[in-house]
Design a protein around this motif. Structure first.
Motif, PDB file in Angstrom:
ATOM      1  N   VAL A  32       0.860  -1.192   0.000  1.00  0.00           N
ATOM      2  CA  VAL A  32       0.000   0.000   0.000  1.00  0.00           C
ATOM      3  C   VAL A  32       0.895   1.241   0.000  1.00  0.00           C
ATOM      4  O   VAL A  32       1.867   1.327   0.742  1.00  0.00           O
ATOM      5  N   GLN A  33       0.513   2.184  -0.842  1.00  0.00           N
ATOM      6  CA  GLN A  33       1.231   3.467  -0.878  1.00  0.00           C
ATOM      7  C   GLN A  33       0.244   4.610  -0.823  1.00  0.00           C
ATOM      8  O   GLN A  33      -0.772   4.603  -1.525  1.00  0.00           O
ATOM      9  N   LEU A  34       0.548   5.580   0.020  1.00  0.00           N
ATOM     10  CA  LEU A  34      -0.194   6.825   0.071  1.00  0.00           C
ATOM     11  C   LEU A  34       0.807   7.940  -0.195  1.00  0.00           C
ATOM     12  O   LEU A  34       1.724   8.150   0.600  1.00  0.00           O
ATOM     13  N   GLN A  35       0.633   8.614  -1.303  1.00  0.00           N
ATOM     14  CA  GLN A  35       1.598   9.629  -1.735  1.00  0.00           C
ATOM     15  C   GLN A  35       0.966  11.010  -1.587  1.00  0.00           C
ATOM     16  O   GLN A  35       0.113  11.397  -2.379  1.00  0.00           O
ATOM     17  N   ALA A  36       1.410  11.747  -0.583  1.00  0.00           N
ATOM     18  CA  ALA A  36       0.888  13.088  -0.349  1.00  0.00           C
ATOM     19  C   ALA A  36       1.697  14.115  -1.131  1.00  0.00           C
ATOM     20  O   ALA A  36       2.915  13.973  -1.278  1.00  0.00           O
ATOM     21  N   SER A  37       1.028  15.130  -1.611  1.00  0.00           N
ATOM     22  CA  SER A  37       1.689  16.197  -2.351  1.00  0.00           C
ATOM     23  C   SER A  37       0.926  17.490  -2.183  1.00  0.00           C
ATOM     24  O   SER A  37      -0.191  17.503  -1.645  1.00  0.00           O
ATOM     25  N   GLY A  38       1.532  18.586  -2.654  1.00  0.00           N
ATOM     26  CA  GLY A  38       0.852  19.864  -2.644  1.00  0.00           C
ATOM     27  C   GLY A  38       1.303  20.825  -1.566  1.00  0.00           C
ATOM     28  O   GLY A  38       0.852  21.973  -1.533  1.00  0.00           O
ATOM     29  N   GLY A  39       2.165  20.373  -0.683  1.00  0.00           N
ATOM     30  CA  GLY A  39       2.658  21.267   0.344  1.00  0.00           C
ATOM     31  C   GLY A  39       3.561  22.349  -0.231  1.00  0.00           C
ATOM     32  O   GLY A  39       3.968  22.284  -1.388  1.00  0.00           O
ATOM     33  N   GLY A  40       3.863  23.340   0.573  1.00  0.00           N
ATOM     34  CA  GLY A  40       4.730  24.415   0.133  1.00  0.00           C
ATOM     35  C   GLY A  40       4.684  25.576   1.084  1.00  0.00           C
ATOM     36  O   GLY A  40       4.155  25.480   2.199  1.00  0.00           O
ATOM     37  N   LEU A  41       5.241  26.690   0.619  1.00  0.00           N
ATOM     38  CA  LEU A  41       5.278  27.919   1.405  1.00  0.00           C
ATOM     39  C   LEU A  41       4.166  28.843   0.944  1.00  0.00           C
ATOM     40  O   LEU A  41       4.014  29.094  -0.262  1.00  0.00           O
ATOM     41  N   VAL A  42       3.395  29.331   1.899  1.00  0.00           N
ATOM     42  CA  VAL A  42       2.289  30.230   1.574  1.00  0.00           C
ATOM     43  C   VAL A  42       2.234  31.321   2.637  1.00  0.00           C
ATOM     44  O   VAL A  42       2.610  31.097   3.790  1.00  0.00           O
ATOM     45  N   GLN A  43       1.766  32.485   2.235  1.00  0.00           N
ATOM     46  CA  GLN A  43       1.594  33.568   3.199  1.00  0.00           C
ATOM     47  C   GLN A  43       0.331  33.360   4.025  1.00  0.00           C
ATOM     48  O   GLN A  43      -0.625  32.712   3.557  1.00  0.00           O
ATOM     49  N   ALA A  44       0.335  33.874   5.213  1.00  0.00           N
ATOM     50  CA  ALA A  44      -0.862  33.811   6.054  1.00  0.00           C
ATOM     51  C   ALA A  44      -2.040  34.407   5.294  1.00  0.00           C
ATOM     52  O   ALA A  44      -1.906  35.441   4.622  1.00  0.00           O
ATOM     53  N   GLY A  45      -3.166  33.734   5.374  1.00  0.00           N
ATOM     54  CA  GLY A  45      -4.338  34.150   4.634  1.00  0.00           C
ATOM     55  C   GLY A  45      -4.470  33.486   3.284  1.00  0.00           C
ATOM     56  O   GLY A  45      -5.527  33.565   2.644  1.00  0.00           O
ATOM     57  N   GLY A  46      -3.430  32.811   2.857  1.00  0.00           N
ATOM     58  CA  GLY A  46      -3.435  32.147   1.562  1.00  0.00           C
ATOM     59  C   GLY A  46      -4.062  30.769   1.598  1.00  0.00           C
ATOM     60  O   GLY A  46      -4.598  30.335   2.629  1.00  0.00           O
ATOM     61  N   SER A  47      -3.958  30.087   0.461  1.00  0.00           N
ATOM     62  CA  SER A  47      -4.584  28.774   0.299  1.00  0.00           C
ATOM     63  C   SER A  47      -3.604  27.773  -0.293  1.00  0.00           C
ATOM     64  O   SER A  47      -2.671  28.139  -0.998  1.00  0.00           O
ATOM     65  N   LEU A  48      -3.848  26.527   0.040  1.00  0.00           N
ATOM     66  CA  LEU A  48      -3.115  25.413  -0.547  1.00  0.00           C
ATOM     67  C   LEU A  48      -4.066  24.248  -0.699  1.00  0.00           C
ATOM     68  O   LEU A  48      -5.007  24.110   0.086  1.00  0.00           O
ATOM     69  N   ARG A  49      -3.795  23.402  -1.672  1.00  0.00           N
ATOM     70  CA  ARG A  49      -4.584  22.185  -1.842  1.00  0.00           C
ATOM     71  C   ARG A  49      -3.648  20.988  -1.787  1.00  0.00           C
ATOM     72  O   ARG A  49      -2.758  20.855  -2.632  1.00  0.00           O
ATOM     73  N   LEU A  50      -3.848  20.166  -0.794  1.00  0.00           N
ATOM     74  CA  LEU A  50      -3.072  18.951  -0.665  1.00  0.00           C
ATOM     75  C   LEU A  50      -3.801  17.803  -1.342  1.00  0.00           C
ATOM     76  O   LEU A  50      -5.038  17.749  -1.342  1.00  0.00           O
ATOM     77  N   SER A  51      -3.014  16.897  -1.903  1.00  0.00           N
ATOM     78  CA  SER A  51      -3.578  15.712  -2.522  1.00  0.00           C
ATOM     79  C   SER A  51      -2.877  14.479  -1.984  1.00  0.00           C
ATOM     80  O   SER A  51      -1.717  14.536  -1.573  1.00  0.00           O
ATOM     81  N   CYS A  52      -3.594  13.378  -2.012  1.00  0.00           N
ATOM     82  CA  CYS A  52      -3.025  12.102  -1.574  1.00  0.00           C
ATOM     83  C   CYS A  52      -3.503  11.036  -2.553  1.00  0.00           C
ATOM     84  O   CYS A  52      -4.703  10.812  -2.680  1.00  0.00           O
ATOM     85  N   ALA A  53      -2.550  10.438  -3.236  1.00  0.00           N
ATOM     86  CA  ALA A  53      -2.861   9.390  -4.190  1.00  0.00           C
ATOM     87  C   ALA A  53      -2.604   8.028  -3.554  1.00  0.00           C
ATOM     88  O   ALA A  53      -1.513   7.791  -3.028  1.00  0.00           O
TER      89      ALA A  53
END
Length: 129
Positions: A1-22
């Motif tokens: 079984v593999q769970l591959q998370a992605s989408g992290g990074g640096l963002v300013q406060a108030g910003g948005s990010l979308r994480l994904s896990c395949a």
């Protein structure tokens, strides 16, 4: 079984990010999925969960109204849309798959790490103030 998370990074406060896990190597639609996070020096904590069908979601109070968990069973993926990010949201985010019987979650809930069989490697989210 593999769970591959992605989408992290640096963002300013108030910003948005979308994480994904395949996910691979498991029958994805049989598993409840969760997101947890761990900041340096702190214990891993629950962020959000979604049932195997996608019909029900759960959130930690600290992220309610700002984060949204969703899943696509056809693509074996789960997402975490994060908005209005705060510096205290900075952490390594982990996706996890839980395949225990429904009665387990009915009593234990979805917020404990013990309720998940498989874990991804984590993706780092950094929030600058």
């Amino acid at each position: 079984v593999q769970l591959q998370a992605s989408g992290g990074g640096l963002v300013q406060a108030g910003g948005s990010l979308r994480l994904s896990c395949a996910a691979s190597g498991l029958t994805f639609s049989n598993y409840n999925m969760g997101w947890f996070r761990q900041a340096p020096g702190k214990e891993r904590e629950f962020v959000a969960a979604i049932t195997w069908s996608g019909r029900t979601t759960y959130y930690a109070d600290s992220v309610k109204g700002r984060f949204t968990i969703s899943r696509d069973n056809a693509k074996n993926t789960v997402h975490l849309q994060m908005s209005s990010l705060k510096p205290e949201d900075a952490a390594v985010y982990y996706c996890a798959a839980g395949g225990y019987a429904a009665r387990y979650y009915a009593t234990a809930g979805y917020g404990a790490t013990a309720g998940y069989n498989y874990w991804g490697q984590g993706t780092l989210v950094t929030v600058s103030s």
